[in-house]
Design an enzyme around this catalytic site. Structure first.
Site, short mmCIF file in Angstrom:
data_model
loop_
_atom_site.label_atom_id
_atom_site.label_comp_id
_atom_site.label_asym_id
_atom_site.label_seq_id
_atom_site.Cartn_x
_atom_site.Cartn_y
_atom_site.Cartn_z
N HIS A 95 0.86 -1.19 0.00
CA HIS A 95 0.00 0.00 0.00
C HIS A 95 0.89 1.24 0.00
O HIS A 95 2.02 1.21 0.52
CB HIS A 95 -0.89 0.02 1.24
CG HIS A 95 -1.97 -1.01 1.22
ND1 HIS A 95 -3.10 -0.89 1.99
CD2 HIS A 95 -2.10 -2.18 0.55
CE1 HIS A 95 -3.89 -1.94 1.79
NE2 HIS A 95 -3.29 -2.73 0.92
N GLU A 106 0.80 3.93 1.75
CA GLU A 106 1.17 4.39 3.09
C GLU A 106 2.33 3.58 3.67
O GLU A 106 3.28 4.15 4.21
CB GLU A 106 -0.02 4.28 4.04
CG GLU A 106 -1.25 5.05 3.62
CD GLU A 106 -2.27 4.22 2.85
OE1 GLU A 106 -3.47 4.41 3.08
OE2 GLU A 106 -1.85 3.38 2.01
N CYS A 119 -6.43 1.98 5.57
CA CYS A 119 -7.06 0.75 6.05
C CYS A 119 -6.51 0.37 7.42
O CYS A 119 -5.63 1.05 7.96
CB CYS A 119 -6.80 -0.38 5.04
SG CYS A 119 -5.06 -0.90 4.99
N CYS A 154 -2.62 -0.20 7.42
CA CYS A 154 -1.85 1.04 7.31
C CYS A 154 -2.00 1.92 8.55
O CYS A 154 -1.02 2.50 9.02
CB CYS A 154 -2.26 1.79 6.06
SG CYS A 154 -1.82 0.89 4.54
#
Length: 192
Positions: free
Chosen positions: A93, A95, A123, A126
Site C-alpha cells: 500500500h 502508506e 485501512c 496502514c
C-alpha cells in the site's frame, strides 16, 4: 528546509506555488475551517497535490489509485503509490511504502516529526503501521466508508488503548481524491 520548484527558468517559492494551487482548487467541498491556519492549509493542499500525482501514476499502472507523500520539516522524504498488483505484495500500500522508505532514509522507525499525506483514508493495516511508527500527523483526502480505519469504520489513530495517537486532518482536496478512485472503478467495471 524550505521547498520550492523550478518554473520557466526561475525558482518559485512554496508560497507562490501554494497560492496558485489554492486559488485553482477551492470548491464547495473544500472549504477552509475558520479556526485553521491558512498557511497550514496551503501546505497541506500543496503536499496533497503531490500525493495525487502519485495516485495518477498508480492509475496508469492499473493499481488502485492511492498516493502517499511523507514529509518531515516541509521536505518530502518519501513519495509513492499503491503497487499491490505489480508486486503481488498485499502489503504494498502507498502508506506502508512511504513509511518504510522514510524510516530507511532517516535511520529511525519513529516518525514523530513526520506528516503523511495520503489520498484515501487508510485501512486497518496502514493505520496500525502509523501507530507503530509513532507517526506525528496524518492528512488524508477522502473517506473510505467500507474499509477506513481512521474515521469511517474504525478509529485506530485515536484508540486510547493503543500506545500512540496520531494527529489527523481529513478532507484535504477531498473531491479530487474521490474522483480519481471513481474513475478507476468505472474503468474496472467497463473492462469486465
Amino acid at each position: 528546509m524550505m521547498f520550492a520548484r523550478f518554473v520557466t527558468g526561475r525558482m518559485e517559492s512554496a508560497s507562490a506555488v501554494t497560492d496558485a494551487a489554492i486559488s485553482a482548487t477551492l470548491t464547495e467541498g473544500n472549504c477552509i475551517a475558520p479556526s485553521a491556519s491558512p498557511g497550514k492549509i496551503k501546505m497541506d493542499e500543496y503536499f496533497m497535490r503531490l500525493a495525487l500525482k502519485e495516485a495518477e501514476k498508480a492509475l496508469a499502472e492499473n493499481e488502485v489509485p492511492v498516493g502517499a507523500v511523507l514529509v518531515i520539516n516541509n521536505e518530502v522524504v518519501a513519495s509513492t503509490h499503491n503497487k499491490k498488483e505489480s508486486t503481488n505484495d498485499p502489503t504494498a500500500h502507498a502508506e506502508l511504502s512511504a513509511i518504510r522508505e522514510a524510516a530507511a532514509k532517516t535511520g529511525n522507525w519513529r516518525l514523530t516529526e513526520a506528516t503523511l499525506y495520503v489520498t484515501k483514508e487508510p485501512c486497518v493495516m496502514c493505520a496500525g503501521a502509523m501507530v507503530n511508527a509513532r507517526l506525528g500527523r496524518l492528512v488524508y483526502g477522502c473517506r473510505d466508508e467500507r474499509f477506513g480505519a481512521v474515521t469511517s469504520r474504525y478509529q485506530l489513530a485515536y484508540d486510547h488503548s493503543l500506545n500512540h495517537r496520531v494527529n489527523v486532518k481529513s478532507g484535504i482536496l477531498e473531491k479530487e481524491c474521490a474522483d480519481i478512485l471513481k474513475r478507476f472503478f468505472v474503468q474496472l467495471r467497463t473492462a469486465q
